[in-house]
Design a protein around this motif. Structure first.
Motif, PDB file in Angstrom:
ATOM      1  N   HIS A  98       0.853  -1.191   0.000  1.00 53.70           N
ATOM      2  CA  HIS A  98       0.000   0.000   0.000  1.00 53.70           C
ATOM      3  C   HIS A  98       0.895   1.251   0.000  1.00 53.70           C
ATOM      4  O   HIS A  98       2.001   1.221   0.560  1.00 53.70           O
ATOM      5  CB  HIS A  98      -0.869  -0.035   1.266  1.00 53.70           C
ATOM      6  N   ALA A 100       0.790   3.632   1.863  1.00 50.92           N
ATOM      7  CA  ALA A 100       1.111   4.012   3.254  1.00 50.92           C
ATOM      8  C   ALA A 100       2.402   3.338   3.729  1.00 50.92           C
ATOM      9  O   ALA A 100       2.953   3.722   4.758  1.00 50.92           O
ATOM     10  CB  ALA A 100      -0.045   3.651   4.185  1.00 50.92           C
ATOM     11  N   MET A 150       2.921  -6.946   3.553  1.00 45.75           N
ATOM     12  CA  MET A 150       1.511  -6.962   3.968  1.00 45.75           C
ATOM     13  C   MET A 150       1.007  -8.396   4.078  1.00 45.75           C
ATOM     14  O   MET A 150       1.475  -9.275   3.363  1.00 45.75           O
ATOM     15  CB  MET A 150       0.659  -6.147   2.983  1.00 45.75           C
ATOM     16  N   ASP A 179       1.742  -5.033   7.431  1.00 41.89           N
ATOM     17  CA  ASP A 179       0.498  -4.277   7.308  1.00 41.89           C
ATOM     18  C   ASP A 179      -0.615  -5.328   7.197  1.00 41.89           C
ATOM     19  O   ASP A 179      -0.813  -5.922   6.137  1.00 41.89           O
ATOM     20  CB  ASP A 179       0.581  -3.384   6.057  1.00 41.89           C
ATOM     21  N   THR A 181      -3.794  -4.860   7.631  1.00 37.22           N
ATOM     22  CA  THR A 181      -5.073  -4.159   7.480  1.00 37.22           C
ATOM     23  C   THR A 181      -6.174  -5.015   6.863  1.00 37.22           C
ATOM     24  O   THR A 181      -7.302  -5.010   7.335  1.00 37.22           O
ATOM     25  CB  THR A 181      -4.842  -2.917   6.598  1.00 37.22           C
ATOM     26  N   THR A 202      -6.423  -1.459  11.174  1.00 35.38           N
ATOM     27  CA  THR A 202      -7.365  -0.339  11.215  1.00 35.38           C
ATOM     28  C   THR A 202      -8.787  -0.877  11.361  1.00 35.38           C
ATOM     29  O   THR A 202      -9.133  -1.886  10.753  1.00 35.38           O
ATOM     30  CB  THR A 202      -7.216   0.540   9.947  1.00 35.38           C
ATOM     31  N   HIS A 204     -11.753   0.248  10.446  1.00 34.79           N
ATOM     32  CA  HIS A 204     -12.825   0.380   9.440  1.00 34.79           C
ATOM     33  C   HIS A 204     -12.803  -0.703   8.375  1.00 34.79           C
ATOM     34  O   HIS A 204     -13.687  -0.758   7.521  1.00 34.79           O
ATOM     35  CB  HIS A 204     -12.832   1.790   8.818  1.00 34.79           C
TER      36      HIS A 204
HETATM   37  C1  LIG Z   1      -3.413  -2.547   2.985  1.00 35.45           C
HETATM   38  C2  LIG Z   1      -3.798  -1.202   3.511  1.00 35.45           C
HETATM   39  N1  LIG Z   1      -2.914  -0.502   4.257  1.00 35.45           N
HETATM   40  C3  LIG Z   1      -3.218   0.706   4.761  1.00 35.45           C
HETATM   41  C4  LIG Z   1      -4.437   1.290   4.530  1.00 35.45           C
HETATM   42  C5  LIG Z   1      -4.735   2.647   5.128  1.00 35.45           C
HETATM   43  O1  LIG Z   1      -5.604   2.499   6.222  1.00 35.45           O
HETATM   44  P1  LIG Z   1      -6.288   3.748   6.944  1.00 35.45           P
HETATM   45  O2  LIG Z   1      -7.404   4.147   6.064  1.00 35.45           O
HETATM   46  O3  LIG Z   1      -6.780   3.217   8.245  1.00 35.45           O
HETATM   47  O4  LIG Z   1      -5.255   4.777   7.129  1.00 35.45           O
HETATM   48  C6  LIG Z   1      -5.382   0.618   3.754  1.00 35.45           C
HETATM   49  C7  LIG Z   1      -6.681   1.240   3.464  1.00 35.45           C
HETATM   50  O5  LIG Z   1      -7.054   1.443   2.338  1.00 35.45           O
HETATM   51  C8  LIG Z   1      -5.058  -0.674   3.242  1.00 35.45           C
HETATM   52  O6  LIG Z   1      -5.930  -1.365   2.513  1.00 35.45           O
END
Ligand SMILES: Cc1ncc(COP(=O)(O)O)c(C=O)c1O
Length: 389
Positions: A98, A100, A150, A179, A181, A202, A204
């Protein structure tokens, strides 16, 4: 509206909303205040974090609450590698991570770190989209400070072999950041059986509120030192300053508890709905191509479907059936629709990536949703291709 974009976000579980409400009004104390109202909020946070920690099999003191996975990834990567005790200057990650993660690494490169991005298994292979393990093993050296991989990919649903990756990192004495997520709430995660030093999450993405997430610090055997990225009041032992959000944390825990409970049956149900969507679309549209790992295997999230359309761009398909909500294979930045880096990483060219779309089936989808959505999508595809013929 038929919502089939559960990798982007999930609706908040009504149970989580119900549990959150009193923390906005009746119990509004600052959890860092020492008076009674503050301590009530602090206790609720502690209980919620204990519940999350138990479900991933880690000590509660290893959880740091953040605003979500973007912040968790920054704190994990930048915090670990810029700590004064960290001497190694090499970082390893994967081309399909991602932004991020990738953008933090790019930024660290300008600070003098050397970054190696390992490729993923290419389109056409049963495990397309997962990290190429041979190349990963070759990339890690005695100079590697941290490896970031990830657990599951947000676009093609590829699931990486985290246990194997963890062993590889222990062998080289480097830190592992994951990650997770898209994995939490969709796959079982047990940090006693898979040792991961730093793990981002996260709420959500598992039917919790937006703006709340966490980072596990020290999920492996090593002691982890992080340089704080947010300075201020010294909350959370100074690792992440800022007033904690009791409502968000209570909601995150409630949503996570429910998601873990649902793991015994939801993944199979979602696989069924996803396969139904794939077969209905295939019946109505000739020449669809599946992107990423095979649907039958264990290397793809059960609700994920990523496919290439013949003849039209994903964005055009989305606009022609606006009541069905899904994503295209382009990431819009301003007016520029760049092809998805995840799809080009598995070997698609920009035209194929632009003709791609992602569906994410979720807990609240029904058979009727899939039937109605596929009917509408086939009809709008046929109308569009007829117009462009
Ligand atoms: C794999 C991954 N990492 C990070 C994120 C970012 O998460 P957040 O929206 O909580 O910052 C997302 C969200 O789209 C994601 O799918």
């Amino acid at each position: 509206m038929i919502y089939l974009d559960n990798h982007a976000t999930t609706p908040c579980d009504p149970l989580a909303v119900e549990r959150m409400l009193p923390w906005f009004t009746d119990f509004f104390g600052n959890p860092h205040s020492t008076h009674q109202a503050g301590q009530i909020a602090a206790d609720a946070i502690r209980n919620s974090l204990q519940s999350i920690a138990r479900l991933i099999n880690v000590d509660v003191d290893k959880l740091v609450v953040t605003s979500g996975a973007t912040e968790s990834n920054q704190l994990a990567i930048r915090g670990a590698v810029t700590h004064p005790r960290q001497r190694r200057r090499h970082l390893v990650s994967v081309t399909s991570e991602h932004p991020a993660v990738l953008d933090v690494l790019k930024d660290l490169e300008t600070d003098g770190f050397k970054v190696t991005l390992v490729p993923v298994v290419q389109q056409g292979h049963p495990s397309a989209g997962t990290v190429d393990m041979e190349r990963l093993a070759d990339a890690i050296t005695g100079e590697t400070a941290l490896v970031s991989v990830m657990w599951a990919n947000n676009e093609n649903g590829a699931i990486n072999p985290m246990a194997e990756i963890s062993e590889l990192c222990s062998l080289h004495g480097c830190l592992l950041h994951c990650d997770a997520t898209q994995a939490l709430g969709r796959l079982p995660v047990d940090l006693q059986s898979v040792k991961i030093d730093l793990l981002s999450a996260t709420a959500h993405k598992f039917y919790g509120p937006k703006g709340t997430g966490f980072l596990v610090v020290g999920g492996g055997e090593r002691r982890i030192r992080l340089r704080p990225q947010m300075l201020g009041g010294g909350q959370q032992s100074g690792i992440r300053s800022g007033t904690m959000n009791p409502a968000g944390i209570v909601g995150m825990a409630a949503a996570f508890e429910q998601s873990v409970k649902d793991l015994s049956e939801q993944p199979d149900r979602m696989r069924g709905l996803r396969d139904q969507l794939w077969s209905r679309l295939n019946e109505g549209i000739e020449g669809l191509v599946l992107n990423g790992a095979e649907l039958e295997g264990t290397q793809r999230l059960s609700g994920n479907l990523n496919l290439q359309l013949p003849g039209i761009e994903g964005q055009a398909w989305m606009s022609s059936a606006p009541e069905v909500l899904f994503s295209s294979g382009s990431a819009c930045s301003g007016h520029d629709a760049a092809p998805s880096h995840v799809l080009t990483a598995i070997g698609l060219n920009s035209d194929q990536a632009r003709r791609s779309v992602r569906f994410g089936v979720g807990r609240f989808n029904t058979i009727e949703d899939i039937e109605a959505a596929s009917h509408r999508l086939v009809e709008s595809y046929q109308r569009l291709t007829h117009l462009t013929r």
